[in-house]
Scaffold this active site. Sequence first.
Site, short mmCIF file in Angstrom:
data_model
loop_
_atom_site.label_atom_id
_atom_site.label_comp_id
_atom_site.label_asym_id
_atom_site.label_seq_id
_atom_site.Cartn_x
_atom_site.Cartn_y
_atom_site.Cartn_z
N TYR A 192 0.84 -1.20 0.00
CA TYR A 192 0.00 0.00 0.00
C TYR A 192 0.87 1.25 0.00
CZ TYR A 192 -3.99 -3.01 1.25
OH TYR A 192 -4.97 -3.98 1.27
N SER A 242 -12.24 8.02 2.88
CA SER A 242 -11.31 9.10 2.55
C SER A 242 -11.61 10.38 3.32
CB SER A 242 -11.33 9.39 1.04
OG SER A 242 -12.64 9.73 0.62
#
EC number: 1.1.1.-
Length: 390
Positions: free
Chosen positions: A142, A348
């Site tokens: 990631y 987010s």
Amino acid sequence: MLAARTGAAGSQISEENTKLRRQSGFSVAGKDKSPKKASENATDSSLSPSGESQLRARQLALLREVEMNWYLKLCDLSSEHTTACTTGMPHRNLGKSGLRVSCLGLGTWVTFGGQISDEVAERLMTIAYESGVNLFDTAEVYAAGKAEVILGSIIKKKGWRRSSLVITTKLYWGGKAETERGLSRKHIIEEIVRAMTHVINQGMAMYWGTSRWSAMEIMEAYSVARQFNMIPPVCEQAEYHLFQREKVEVQLPELYHKIGVGAMTWSPLACGIISGKYGNGVPESSRASLKCYQWLKERIVSEEGRKQQNKLKDLSPIAERLGCTLPQLAVAWCLRNEGVSSVLLGSSTPEQLIENLGAIQVLPKMTSHVVNEIDNILRNKPYSKKDYRS
């Protein structure tokens, strides 16, 4: 490949949040605490497999409650000091292991080190932690390793007890060099099972599991572990949402009953498709608008994608009737599956995370009638071989 480093769960939150959650009336304790009569025992003996499973679950819940009450009394504490009580966040065993994880976890894919700033990442982790989340998922690939670094930095900065957290990470796509990726001896000591046994024996992790493995591969890993007296996997990370059901609902339950492997699921909103944001195309600020997610955009604008959006519109009245949003309904739908130990959320913005965490309040409303309504709209319920035989 999944590795978990963990300890006991625990956290503290503000008094105001505590009061709000207590007022919700949500409880994780079993309701039936009275001794069963002889007639009831007779009835239990003829329960169906699903009924027996529910009975065992109630018995285990009661046992855990007794153990918790004993421990609290020993430490001169009350039940109000437990995370489940102060936050309303239910915890479940990861498969048949003794590891207790919050039924909602926070993932870092795409967001940490990429789509959001470090400051937003810290806010998301704080909201999750104060809401009772003890499971945080990441991977070495990631953001080219940045996600792991950011996650660790935030934990250190906040001063959270490491023993109160369960951190899972994944191995395979480590680096650009041939020796920096894969599951070879050079990368993590030896072949997969032997390597993870070594990692655990060295104290670098407490448990290990798999991610995106087939049922046959998981069974093979378990057989190897048993044959050579090594440590088998305890869970599988699998994609699971309204439009992706086969593996979690048909394949993994069989593995759970046979070898105790639990399910930790990801992408409950199908990379945002179920959020409703793509009902009228692809917004500029969305994940599907990013260059590296062209595949997601193509999926959304395809014929199948348009059919999915129409089904989501049909599901909206159900969400409205239950007093929740469509994303909350979708997450609660995942949680209603007793075979799912934890659902990993990807957000987010703080607003998105708070909304998704609200699915906990919708879970008690997911009755069999509501689930059947959803199935009638989706028309994609998978069936096992046993279902066809019956």
